[in-house]
Design an enzyme around this catalytic site. Structure first.
Site, PDB file in Angstrom:
ATOM      1  N   SER A 167      -5.696   5.194  -0.708  1.00 14.59           N
ATOM      2  CA  SER A 167      -5.286   3.740  -0.726  1.00 14.59           C
ATOM      3  C   SER A 167      -6.588   3.043  -1.652  1.00 14.59           C
ATOM      4  O   SER A 167      -7.710   3.087  -1.096  1.00 14.59           O
ATOM      5  CB  SER A 167      -5.282   3.347   0.728  1.00 14.59           C
ATOM      6  OG  SER A 167      -4.904   1.847   0.448  1.00 14.59           O
ATOM      7  N   SER A 168      -6.230   2.349  -2.397  1.00  8.48           N
ATOM      8  CA  SER A 168      -7.189   1.436  -3.324  1.00  8.48           C
ATOM      9  C   SER A 168      -7.561   0.336  -2.233  1.00  8.48           C
ATOM     10  O   SER A 168      -6.881  -0.552  -1.837  1.00  8.48           O
ATOM     11  CB  SER A 168      -6.944   0.912  -4.573  1.00  8.48           C
ATOM     12  OG  SER A 168      -5.927   1.875  -4.832  1.00  8.48           O
TER      13      SER A 168
ATOM     14  N   GLU B 236       0.901  -8.653   2.474  1.00 12.94           N
ATOM     15  CA  GLU B 236       0.705  -7.692   3.335  1.00 12.94           C
ATOM     16  C   GLU B 236       1.074  -8.615   4.737  1.00 12.94           C
ATOM     17  O   GLU B 236       0.655  -9.700   4.825  1.00 12.94           O
ATOM     18  CB  GLU B 236      -0.669  -7.382   3.583  1.00 12.94           C
ATOM     19  CG  GLU B 236      -0.842  -5.916   2.530  1.00 12.94           C
ATOM     20  CD  GLU B 236      -2.251  -5.423   2.875  1.00 12.94           C
ATOM     21  OE1 GLU B 236      -3.272  -6.207   3.406  1.00 12.94           O
ATOM     22  OE2 GLU B 236      -2.580  -4.154   2.514  1.00 12.94           O
TER      23      GLU B 236
ATOM     24  N   SER C 139       0.897  -1.143  -0.028  1.00  9.75           N
ATOM     25  CA  SER C 139      -0.060  -0.054   0.016  1.00  9.75           C
ATOM     26  C   SER C 139       0.851   1.306   0.004  1.00  9.75           C
ATOM     27  O   SER C 139       1.867   1.387   0.756  1.00  9.75           O
ATOM     28  CB  SER C 139      -1.070  -0.191   1.387  1.00  9.75           C
ATOM     29  OG  SER C 139      -1.702   1.041   1.214  1.00  9.75           O
ATOM     30  N   GLY C 140       0.704   2.327  -1.033  1.00  7.06           N
ATOM     31  CA  GLY C 140       1.395   3.221  -0.951  1.00  7.06           C
ATOM     32  C   GLY C 140       2.540   3.488  -1.932  1.00  7.06           C
ATOM     33  O   GLY C 140       3.575   4.182  -1.952  1.00  7.06           O
TER      34      GLY C 140
ATOM     35  N   ASN D 120      -1.277   5.384   3.194  1.00  8.83           N
ATOM     36  CA  ASN D 120      -1.710   5.984   1.890  1.00  8.83           C
ATOM     37  C   ASN D 120      -3.001   6.825   1.857  1.00  8.83           C
ATOM     38  O   ASN D 120      -3.822   6.465   2.391  1.00  8.83           O
ATOM     39  CB  ASN D 120      -1.787   5.111   0.622  1.00  8.83           C
ATOM     40  CG  ASN D 120      -2.146   5.490  -0.627  1.00  8.83           C
ATOM     41  OD1 ASN D 120      -1.932   6.848  -0.839  1.00  8.83           O
ATOM     42  ND2 ASN D 120      -1.887   4.701  -1.408  1.00  8.83           N
TER      43      ASN D 120
ATOM     44  N   THR E  66      -1.537   2.473  -8.119  1.00  7.30           N
ATOM     45  CA  THR E  66      -2.520   2.995  -8.901  1.00  7.30           C
ATOM     46  C   THR E  66      -2.006   4.202  -9.671  1.00  7.30           C
ATOM     47  O   THR E  66      -2.374   4.440 -10.862  1.00  7.30           O
ATOM     48  CB  THR E  66      -3.517   3.596  -7.769  1.00  7.30           C
ATOM     49  OG1 THR E  66      -4.016   2.488  -6.950  1.00  7.30           O
ATOM     50  CG2 THR E  66      -4.946   4.309  -8.472  1.00  7.30           C
TER      51      THR E  66
ATOM     52  N   GLY F 111      -0.260  -5.760  -2.837  1.00  8.82           N
ATOM     53  CA  GLY F 111       0.927  -6.807  -2.588  1.00  8.82           C
ATOM     54  C   GLY F 111       0.840  -7.593  -1.433  1.00  8.82           C
ATOM     55  O   GLY F 111      -0.220  -7.465  -0.495  1.00  8.82           O
TER      56      GLY F 111
HETATM   57  N1  LIG Z   1       5.328   7.957  -9.851  1.00 10.25           N
HETATM   58  C1  LIG Z   1       4.927   8.624  -8.827  1.00 10.25           C
HETATM   59  N2  LIG Z   1       5.382   9.998  -8.931  1.00 10.25           N
HETATM   60  C2  LIG Z   1       4.949  10.873  -7.897  1.00 10.25           C
HETATM   61  N3  LIG Z   1       4.276  10.436  -6.900  1.00 10.25           N
HETATM   62  C3  LIG Z   1       3.831   9.392  -6.663  1.00 10.25           C
HETATM   63  C4  LIG Z   1       4.219   8.217  -7.737  1.00 10.25           C
HETATM   64  N4  LIG Z   1       3.473   7.092  -7.450  1.00 10.25           N
HETATM   65  C5  LIG Z   1       2.996   7.364  -6.407  1.00 10.25           C
HETATM   66  N5  LIG Z   1       3.074   8.484  -5.843  1.00 10.25           N
HETATM   67  C6  LIG Z   1       2.683   9.180  -4.596  1.00 10.25           C
HETATM   68  O1  LIG Z   1       2.304   8.117  -3.623  1.00 10.25           O
HETATM   69  C7  LIG Z   1       0.775   8.249  -3.330  1.00 10.25           C
HETATM   70  C8  LIG Z   1       0.384   6.655  -3.191  1.00 10.25           C
HETATM   71  O2  LIG Z   1       0.499   6.130  -4.256  1.00 10.25           O
HETATM   72  P1  LIG Z   1      -0.604   4.957  -5.019  1.00 10.25           P
HETATM   73  O3  LIG Z   1      -2.003   5.499  -4.442  1.00 10.25           O
HETATM   74  O4  LIG Z   1      -0.425   4.691  -6.357  1.00 10.25           O
HETATM   75  O5  LIG Z   1      -0.337   3.774  -4.053  1.00 10.25           O
HETATM   76  P2  LIG Z   1      -0.765   2.195  -4.172  1.00 10.25           P
HETATM   77  O6  LIG Z   1       0.292   1.714  -4.298  1.00 10.25           O
HETATM   78  O7  LIG Z   1      -1.969   2.293  -5.212  1.00 10.25           O
HETATM   79  O8  LIG Z   1      -1.289   1.917  -2.662  1.00 10.25           O
HETATM   80  P3  LIG Z   1      -2.562   1.361  -2.313  1.00 10.25           P
HETATM   81  O9  LIG Z   1      -2.220  -0.309  -2.347  1.00 10.25           O
HETATM   82  O10 LIG Z   1      -2.817   1.664  -0.946  1.00 10.25           O
HETATM   83  O11 LIG Z   1      -3.696   1.571  -3.053  1.00 10.25           O
HETATM   84  C9  LIG Z   1       0.438   8.871  -4.377  1.00 10.25           C
HETATM   85  O12 LIG Z   1      -0.974   9.486  -4.116  1.00 10.25           O
HETATM   86  C10 LIG Z   1       1.210   9.936  -4.947  1.00 10.25           C
HETATM   87  O13 LIG Z   1       1.230  10.829  -4.003  1.00 10.25           O
HETATM   88 MG   LIG Z   2      -3.832   2.046  -5.026  1.00 12.05          MG
END
Ligand SMILES: Nc1ncnc2c1ncn2[C@@H]1O[C@H](COP(=O)(O)OP(=O)(O)OP(=O)(O)O)[C@@H](O)[C@H]1O
Ligand SMILES: [Mg+2]
Length: 1032
Positions: free
Chosen positions: A176-177, A396, A123-124, A173, A128, A394
């Site tokens: 977070s999805s 956890e 997460s984070g 996050n 996404t 991923g």
């Molecule tokens: N390539 C990137 N460039 C800049 N910031 C990023 C990038 N990827 C992620 N972030 C930052 O990290 C934060 C978390 O990313 P994201 O929501 O994609 O995480 P996630 O892997 O989907 O987490 P979750 O599993 O909780 O959904 C985003 O809101 C953004 O602020």
């Molecule tokens: Mg996500």
């Protein structure tokens, strides 16, 4: 597009993948397979860290992309960047998510097959975000039409809607999805996106009713309350204050600075309309959201029987309004619980309420996904290819891991299996394709763990199913016992009872532990209470709820599926979907827990590297060869290292490479040559080649520069030469024209001159005008240089006929001028001299020899001074001023005896003096005349009158005859008295008696008395001498 591509091309060569090898000490390698110690986790981490420090968040493991969340904007997602990566060979540019997307897209277009991109990470970690970047890449770079624009918008806008309903702020996050998402993007044969389909997995329903401290419920609740239109809220019976709702206040952080609910709400509203939501749909959808909030606010109290009764009816009222199903029925159902018959105690009543909320929300989410799918669906039946994007949680691990984690980790276990299998398969296929012998690669096969979970009748899920559906009291502990009984001897399974002394402490009585591929995870079996609210919800008038809870489900004869089985089945079908497609992988890593940019938390990342199975993947990729490239690409880059291949190799690329590596000296174990590619086993071999190339580049550069400079020089020289020739030609032209003009002029002038010459004597007319003027001009200018300089100079330039008169006038003027100047220069003495000379000239010029020679000899004032005269004489002539004295020789008149005397001239008389005696006085008044000969002798005769007082004529001889005679004449004022005789003269001796003097020429000068009684004077002929002189 052309120039854009050129630009992109330039950029490409700059960013070339191998090109970055030179900076590998600083920025690490771009592909982990190039790590020398590929089994070392530390080396892996070092490489990742180096790159992260340089803001290089992407690194490959072969074709897998590792991405580290930068937590800051890097400016690497511009349209320009997209263009750079568009249509470029995967390895030609530094790692980028666009390269992965483009590669999948290109292969899909050329091979017409399906693809998926698996994005995983905790997460984070940025999953996404990554999936959004890919979607944007397709939206920007794929061909499209106006019609398809709608599809594109829907694909893009489905995201904010799903995120509003499926994402929430968690501690890890802010966005977070809370569900797994698989999205198919469908492309037509032209490669244009024409539709899509979304599958969602395991929405985290528990969040609807409970949030941990610092977390929020799903975004949509806050968006609705914060920004929902007043009318809408009024209709829904909601107040714009999240703190009023039980389901929203548990996390105590309704407002978060990083989330803008207002603008998100606007986006969602816009998206809903784009995705074909009708007003009724929207009404019902928010009706559901409001229902959940109202449900959360329902409170129970215990009646006298210990049964739960609802304290306040207002929520029920609103519930009935927004999802109408009859106030009473719903009311009693909520009080009654599962079967709707037996009354519940207060705890179970709350449980039932929450279960209802979760079920409603969960199913509504599924409905939402289906609705979106309806709008994304492409209805035409032509064949399409797809690229699937899988954004899934991923691995956890928490302190306490519930059933949800179990599902997630099981899912990751499956995906890992898929990844390893597909990677191996891809490797093997490549080897086969290239005709290289397949060397089996040892790897950890996690099938054994997957089986432990999913095997029919024997797996954990089957056991759980059995336990749940078994009649009678099913408890968590009985489930654990069952597990111990059935899978207790499995190497990857452990409970407290089965564990040895040492590990026992770390496992609770209600836990079981699984040894996943990524590590050990201990799960707690304390389950959820499974209340069923379906009957009541089936009756709802809310379209969505009604659709979600079909009465069919109430059919008792059907054996209901447990959540685990449902999940297992959906996973199996997902795996099936994926297996049929070509894979690409993105592994996201979260660099730190604090969402801080630039912070690289070693421990956290090492943990993720392990759980993401990156080392295992690298091992598989590196088991064979670290590096492989098409012959053409390899040759193109390194051909300068071998004289035979540089600068051009004319044979086939494979032969060229063979020749090249032979020259470099690759050892047989270091490489293999496939059909189209060279395979290099060790990174160090490639590095050595790269270093050699780097070195040779400098030499090449100098050579290229020299050549280029040469070319420039030559070009410049040619240009200058051409210019010089042109200039010369022009100049010659100018000269020639000038010359021709000159000649023309000359001809004209000559012609004019000839004409002028012919007509020169005519009066001035056009024919002769110029000529005459020229002649005059020339004469006058010439004359200027030839003017006589002295009065005596008689030369005068001869004048042309037309100027004769002028010339004469000029001559006169000139002479006068000269004379004037001469006269001005004459002194008084000189004047006196000249006056004497003038008189001498009048007397003698042309008459007496020797005169010409005498002209230049100035006359003296006197030949003897007064002191030479005897004082007695002076006494005698006192009163008369002595003017001139000269010694003379006096000849007797009779005997011609010569006697020395002085001739003294005063102003009134001439005296012949002998010492103190005046021998003869001749008054000027009585002076009759003076005679000399025409010869050069110095004899003179002074004639006196013939009277008795007078003695007779005086015969004198003096040195300076001209001077003496002139002075005498002047004093006597008798210039005309001089007679110059020829041959002889008569003189008066005494009254009545005359004598003769004869003058002759001879050899020697002499004066003597001749026999005839004449005084004979002989003078050498001076004429000859003069002649000789003048001749000389
Ligand atoms: N390539 C990137 N460039 C800049 N910031 C990023 C990038 N990827 C992620 N972030 C930052 O990290 C934060 C978390 O990313 P994201 O929501 O994609 O995480 P996630 O892997 O989907 O987490 P979750 O599993 O909780 O959904 C985003 O809101 C953004 O602020
Ligand atoms: Mg996500």
């Amino acid at each position: 597009r052309g120039s854009k591509q050129d630009e992109a091309g330039d950029k490409r060569s700059e960013l070339n993948m191998e090109g970055a090898l030179t900076a590998r000490d600083r920025v690490g390698v771009q592909d982990f397979v190039l790590l020398d110690s590929h089994t070392s986790e530390t080396a892996f981490l070092d490489n990742l860290r180096k790159r992260y420090r340089e803001n290089l968040i992407y690194t490959y493991i072969g074709t897998l992309l590792v991405s580290v969340n930068p937590y800051k904007e890097l400016g690497i997602y511009s349209v320009k960047q997209m263009e750079i990566y568009q249509g470029v060979n995967f390895f030609e540019l530094p790692p980028h998510i666009y390269a992965i997307a483009d590669n999948a897209y290109r292969v899909m277009c050329t091979e017409y097959n399906n693809h998926f991109i698996l994005i995983s990470g905790e997460s984070g970690a940025g999953k996404t975000e990554a999936s959004k970047k890919i979607l944007q890449y397709f939206a920007v770079t794929c061909p499209t039409t106006e019609q398809l624009q709608i599809v594109r918008d829907r694909l893009l806008l489905s995201n904010p809607v799903l995120e509003a309903f499926g994402n929430a702020k968690t501690l890890r996050n802010d966005n977070s999805s809370r569900f797994g998402k698989y999205m198919d993007i469908q492309f037509d044969f032209k490669g244009a996106p024409v539709g899509g389909h979304i599958l969602s997995y395991l929405i985290e329903k528990s969040r609807v009713v409970h949030q941990n401290q610092g977390e929020r419920n799903f975004h949509i609740f806050y968006q609705l309350l914060e920004s929902g239109e007043e009318d809408l809220l009024r209709w829904l019976g909601l107040e714009p204050a999240p703190q009023k709702y039980m389901y929203l206040i548990q996390g105590r952080c309704a407002k978060v600075s990083s989330i803008n609910d207002k603008s998100d709400w606007k986006t969602v509203r816009k998206a809903l309309s784009v995705i074909d939501f009708t007003d009724t749909n929207i009404e019902h959808l928010f009706g559901v959201i409001a229902s959940v909030l109202h449900l959360g606010n329902i409170q129970y109290e215990e009646d006298s029987n210990g049964h739960a009764i609802i304290t306040n009816g207002s929520q029920i009222k609103w519930l009935s309004k927004v999802s109408p199903l009859g106030r009473r029925s719903f009311h009693s159902d909520l009080e009654a619980g599962i079967e709707g018959t037996s009354p519940l105690n207060i705890d179970l009543a709350f449980c039932a309420r929450d279960a209802a909320a979760k079920a409603i929300y969960g199913r509504t989410f599924t409905w939402l996904v289906n609705k979106i799918n309806g709008s994304l669906a492409n209805k035409d039946l032509t064949r399409k290819t797809v690229i699937g994007l899988l954004d899934i949680y991923g691995f956890e691990v928490f302190d306490t891991n519930s059933f949800e984690q179990f599902c997630i980790n099981y899912c990751n276990e499956k995906l890992q299996q898929l990844l390893i299998e597909m990677t191996l398969k891809a490797e093997q296929e490549e080897y086969e394709l290239e005709g290289i012998e397949w060397e089996p690669i040892p790897y950890f096969n996690n099938k054994i763990i997957c089986d432990l979970v999913e095997e029919k009748h024997k797996g954990i899920i089957s056991i759980l199913d059995e336990e749940c559906l078994r009649p009678g009291e099913a408890t968590d502990l009985s489930f654990l016992e069952k597990l111990e009984e059935k899978v207790g001897d499995h190497a990857h399974f452990l409970t407290r009872k089965l564990a040895d002394q040492k590990t026992r402490k770390s496992i609770d009585w209600v836990d079981f532990r699984l040894l996943h591929y990524a590590g050990e995870v201990t799960y707690c079996v304390v389950g959820e209470c499974g209340l069923d609210n379906k009957p009541v919800l089936c009756k709802s008038k809310n379209g969505i709820i009604k659709e979600c809870f079909l009465p069919l489900e109430l059919d008792n004869r059907r054996r209901p599926e447990t959540v685990a089985t449902q999940f297992k089945n959906s996973l199996v079908s997902l795996i099936e979907i994926l297996m049929s497609k070509e894979p690409s992988y993105i592994r996201c890593i979260k660099p730190n827990e604090g969402k801080e940019p630039g912070k690289f938390d070693d421990v956290l990342i090492r943990h993720q590297v392990k759980y993401l199975g990156l080392m295992e993947h690298l091992r598989v990729r590196r088991a064979g060869f670290a590096y492989r490239r098409k012959y053409e690409v390899f040759l193109q880059r390194y051909k300068s290292l071998c004289p035979a291949t540089w600068p051009h190799w004319h044979g086939s690329a494979s032969e060229g490479v063979e020749r090249l590596i032979k020259h470099i000296g690759y050892k047989p174990e270091e490489y293999k040559l496939g059909r189209t590619k060279i395979f290099i086993r060790f990174p160090r071999t490639l590095f050595a080649t790269e270093d050699a190339f780097e070195y040779s580049k400098h030499l090449l550069v100098t050579r290229i520069q020299a050549k280029y400079k040469g070319c420039l020089g030559k070009r410049e020289y040619k240009k200058q030469r051409k210019a010089a020739i042109k200039l010369e030609a022009c100049w010659r032209g100018v000269l020639a024209r000038k010359e021709a003009k000159k000649r023309m002029w000359a001809v004209e002038t000559i012609r004019k001159f000839i004409k002028g010459f012919i007509n020169r004597k005519n009066p001035i007319c056009p024919e002769n005008d110029e000529f005459v003027r020229f002649v005059q001009y020339t004469y006058l200018t010439k004359l200027k240089d030839h003017v006589p300089k002295s009065v005596l100079d008689q030369n005068w330039l001869k004048a042309p006929a037309t100027l004769e008169e002028t010339s004469e006038l000029l001559k006169k003027i000139c002479m006068r001028n000269l004379v004037r100047k001469y006269c001005q220069g004459i002194t008084a003495e000189k004047k006196a001299q000249l006056q004497q000379k003038v008189i001498a000239s009048a007397i003698f010029r042309g008459k007496k020899d020797g005169y010409v020679q005498s002209i230049n000899q100035p006359f003296a004032d006197t030949r003897l001074s007064e002191t030479d005269i005897n004082p007695k004489v002076l006494q005698l002539i006192r009163g008369e001023k002595v003017k001139y004295v000269t010694p003379v020789v006096k000849y007797d008149r009779k005997g011609f005896k010569a006697r020395e005397r002085q001739l003294v001239l005063t102003q009134s008389a001439a005296y012949v003096v002998e010492m103190a005696k005046i021998k003869q006085k001749i008054d000027y008044a009585t002076l009759k005349g003076i005679s000399t000969s025409n010869l050069s002798d110095g004899l003179l005769v002074v004639h006196v009158p013939e009277d008795s007082k007078q003695k007779g004529d005086a015969i004198l001889h003096c040195e300076h005859i001209f001077e003496t005679v002139t002075k005498l004449c002047m004093l006597a004022n008798k210039q005309n008295a001089v007679s110059i005789v020829q041959g002889s003269l008569q003189f008066h001796v005494s009254p009545g008696k005359e004598g003769t003097i004869t003058f002759t020429s001879g050899q020697e000068p002499q004066i003597y008395k001749a026999k005839n009684g004449h005084l004979t004077v002989v003078r050498p002929s001076s004429r000859t001498r003069v002649l000789t002189f003048s001749q000389r």
